[in-house]
Scaffold this motif. Sequence first.
Motif, PDB file in Angstrom:
ATOM      1  N   UNK A 178     -44.756   8.818  71.388  1.00 53.71           N
ATOM      2  CA  UNK A 178     -45.983   9.407  71.576  1.00 53.71           C
ATOM      3  C   UNK A 178     -47.049   8.548  72.086  1.00 53.71           C
ATOM      4  N   UNK A 179     -47.858   8.979  72.573  1.00 53.26           N
ATOM      5  CA  UNK A 179     -49.336   8.292  73.118  1.00 53.26           C
ATOM      6  C   UNK A 179     -50.557   8.691  72.049  1.00 53.26           C
ATOM      7  N   UNK A 180     -50.731   7.787  70.967  1.00 58.43           N
ATOM      8  CA  UNK A 180     -51.614   7.908  70.239  1.00 58.43           C
ATOM      9  C   UNK A 180     -51.511   8.681  69.112  1.00 58.43           C
ATOM     10  N   UNK A 181     -52.310   8.866  68.117  1.00 56.31           N
ATOM     11  CA  UNK A 181     -51.978   9.673  66.750  1.00 56.31           C
ATOM     12  C   UNK A 181     -51.799  11.021  66.924  1.00 56.31           C
ATOM     13  N   UNK A 182     -52.541  11.748  67.861  1.00 52.61           N
ATOM     14  CA  UNK A 182     -52.510  13.111  68.137  1.00 52.61           C
ATOM     15  C   UNK A 182     -51.354  13.375  69.306  1.00 52.61           C
ATOM     16  N   UNK A 183     -50.936  12.300  69.916  1.00 54.13           N
ATOM     17  CA  UNK A 183     -50.018  12.886  70.881  1.00 54.13           C
ATOM     18  C   UNK A 183     -48.733  13.582  70.697  1.00 54.13           C
ATOM     19  N   UNK A 184     -48.289  14.357  71.654  1.00 50.18           N
ATOM     20  CA  UNK A 184     -47.031  15.147  71.482  1.00 50.18           C
ATOM     21  C   UNK A 184     -46.159  14.158  71.607  1.00 50.18           C
ATOM     22  N   UNK A 185     -44.773  14.360  70.819  1.00 53.86           N
ATOM     23  CA  UNK A 185     -43.581  13.464  71.067  1.00 53.86           C
ATOM     24  C   UNK A 185     -42.939  13.834  72.202  1.00 53.86           C
ATOM     25  N   UNK A 186     -42.364  12.732  72.909  1.00 51.54           N
ATOM     26  CA  UNK A 186     -41.468  12.887  73.988  1.00 51.54           C
ATOM     27  C   UNK A 186     -40.589  11.799  74.175  1.00 51.54           C
ATOM     28  N   UNK A 187     -39.194  12.392  74.798  1.00 52.41           N
ATOM     29  CA  UNK A 187     -38.265  11.345  75.050  1.00 52.41           C
ATOM     30  C   UNK A 187     -38.496  10.037  75.794  1.00 52.41           C
ATOM     31  N   UNK A 188     -37.957   8.836  75.629  1.00 54.72           N
ATOM     32  CA  UNK A 188     -38.061   7.711  76.350  1.00 54.72           C
ATOM     33  C   UNK A 188     -37.114   8.021  77.589  1.00 54.72           C
ATOM     34  N   UNK A 189     -37.774   8.103  78.889  1.00 51.37           N
ATOM     35  CA  UNK A 189     -37.100   8.465  79.965  1.00 51.37           C
ATOM     36  C   UNK A 189     -35.948   7.623  80.228  1.00 51.37           C
ATOM     37  N   UNK A 190     -34.848   7.976  80.855  1.00 50.29           N
ATOM     38  CA  UNK A 190     -33.884   7.311  81.530  1.00 50.29           C
ATOM     39  C   UNK A 190     -33.144   6.452  80.137  1.00 50.29           C
ATOM     40  N   UNK A 191     -33.000   6.848  79.139  1.00 48.81           N
ATOM     41  CA  UNK A 191     -32.405   6.201  77.924  1.00 48.81           C
ATOM     42  C   UNK A 191     -31.659   7.258  77.174  1.00 48.81           C
ATOM     43  N   UNK A 192     -31.162   8.385  77.742  1.00 51.41           N
ATOM     44  CA  UNK A 192     -30.580   9.358  77.231  1.00 51.41           C
ATOM     45  C   UNK A 192     -29.290   8.950  76.576  1.00 51.41           C
ATOM     46  N   UNK A 193     -28.517   8.001  77.377  1.00 50.53           N
ATOM     47  CA  UNK A 193     -27.145   7.537  77.118  1.00 50.53           C
ATOM     48  C   UNK A 193     -27.276   6.839  75.477  1.00 50.53           C
ATOM     49  N   UNK A 194     -28.313   6.371  74.986  1.00 53.98           N
ATOM     50  CA  UNK A 194     -28.546   5.422  73.944  1.00 53.98           C
ATOM     51  C   UNK A 194     -28.772   6.244  72.712  1.00 53.98           C
ATOM     52  N   UNK A 195     -28.917   7.546  72.934  1.00 55.92           N
ATOM     53  CA  UNK A 195     -28.966   8.483  71.695  1.00 55.92           C
ATOM     54  C   UNK A 195     -27.682   8.404  71.096  1.00 55.92           C
ATOM     55  N   UNK A 196     -27.530   8.290  69.636  1.00 53.76           N
ATOM     56  CA  UNK A 196     -26.320   8.358  68.898  1.00 53.76           C
ATOM     57  C   UNK A 196     -26.125   9.796  68.143  1.00 53.76           C
ATOM     58  N   UNK A 197     -27.002  10.559  68.686  1.00 56.92           N
ATOM     59  CA  UNK A 197     -26.784  12.139  68.155  1.00 56.92           C
ATOM     60  C   UNK A 197     -26.800  12.129  66.518  1.00 56.92           C
ATOM     61  N   UNK A 198     -27.664  11.261  66.085  1.00 57.74           N
ATOM     62  CA  UNK A 198     -27.760  11.409  64.375  1.00 57.74           C
ATOM     63  C   UNK A 198     -28.333  12.488  64.014  1.00 57.74           C
ATOM     64  N   UNK A 199     -29.298  13.240  64.780  1.00 55.28           N
ATOM     65  CA  UNK A 199     -30.104  14.481  64.376  1.00 55.28           C
ATOM     66  C   UNK A 199     -31.269  14.278  63.685  1.00 55.28           C
ATOM     67  N   UNK A 200     -31.726  13.025  63.215  1.00 54.51           N
ATOM     68  CA  UNK A 200     -32.684  12.612  62.233  1.00 54.51           C
ATOM     69  C   UNK A 200     -33.764  13.283  63.074  1.00 54.51           C
ATOM     70  N   UNK A 201     -34.200  13.078  64.231  1.00 57.81           N
ATOM     71  CA  UNK A 201     -35.550  13.569  64.655  1.00 57.81           C
ATOM     72  C   UNK A 201     -35.795  15.366  64.534  1.00 57.81           C
ATOM     73  N   UNK A 202     -34.577  15.720  64.705  1.00 55.13           N
ATOM     74  CA  UNK A 202     -34.581  17.371  64.236  1.00 55.13           C
ATOM     75  C   UNK A 202     -34.767  17.559  62.809  1.00 55.13           C
ATOM     76  N   UNK A 203     -33.833  17.005  62.130  1.00 55.96           N
ATOM     77  CA  UNK A 203     -33.790  17.280  60.740  1.00 55.96           C
ATOM     78  C   UNK A 203     -35.148  16.943  59.962  1.00 55.96           C
ATOM     79  N   UNK A 204     -35.845  16.010  60.406  1.00 57.06           N
ATOM     80  CA  UNK A 204     -37.096  15.641  59.660  1.00 57.06           C
ATOM     81  C   UNK A 204     -38.479  16.417  59.731  1.00 57.06           C
ATOM     82  N   UNK A 205     -38.319  17.219  61.034  1.00 53.07           N
ATOM     83  CA  UNK A 205     -39.315  18.030  61.469  1.00 53.07           C
ATOM     84  C   UNK A 205     -39.605  19.069  60.269  1.00 53.07           C
TER      85      UNK A 205
END
Length: 290
Positions: free
Chosen positions: A28-55
């Motif tokens: 995210x860009x700055x403390x008030x920024x909206x989260x976004x995925x790092x472009x072009x790195x989708x294959x590096x996701x390990x599908x742990x689900x932490x991002x969804x589970x913590x929200x």
Amino acid sequence: MPLFTVDETLCRRDGLCVAVCPASLVRRDGPEGLPYPLAGKEAHCIRCGHCVAVCPTGALRHSLLPFEDFPPIDRTKALPPEALAHHLRTRRSIRNFKPDTVPRETFAAILDSARHAPSGHNHQPVAWTILEGRPAVAELLSHVAAWMREEVQARTDLSRTLGLAGAARAVDKGKDVVTRGAPHVVFAHVPARGITPLTDAVIAATWFEIVAHAHGVGTCFAGYLMFALEHRPELVRLLGIPEGRVVPAALLAGTPAYRYRRMVPRDEARVAFLPGLAGGEERAACCRRE
């Protein structure tokens, strides 16, 4: 398709999803920024689900993980430490079984929990093979006994270390010291190569054992079977396990023949707390029991 999307009307901009992503794919860009995925790195996701589970608001939707597979955590069902400790201490290694097979539905329920065991990089490499019924287990026992006799006849170091001569004699006399009359053997198998496949299988089998106890199913790690599978790879193929996969853990399983009435003692935990790196004398002192 982006790795995830965020509902900006629900997002609190708290940065929790950014903080917990182990691969640093959430930005995210700055403390008030909206989260976004790092472009072009989708294959590096390990599908742990932490991002969804913590929200806390359910604002994030992962493209690889359906949101309906993220049920909310019910804190009222959390086990108090005393209850969990009691469950662990009442588990026994079972070596006497009733002859009846365990219903497949019970195994399915056990595996539904055991599949959540941690694995290296969340690769989830563990698959399971379950021998079903005493005739199938007895057939495997005959192959293991034949391997034992060959080791004894060859006078190998392994036969002496494991006392295979006595074990083979016991089996020949009708005393099953290998499968203990169990109606099932549960095999956790993994690819021979990977991140941490052997450790992943042992962890999963341990979870299986703990959960099985809660379902009234007794288990025992099958040492003789493990040595036989390691030194006689063709037995792995007889189990229908594909080439290139190995079996780091095997459990005898079934309904316990007897009910234990008391917990048993174990040695106190040996632990060293290091405020810094310790040298030889310091390390020896901190581990010494008074």
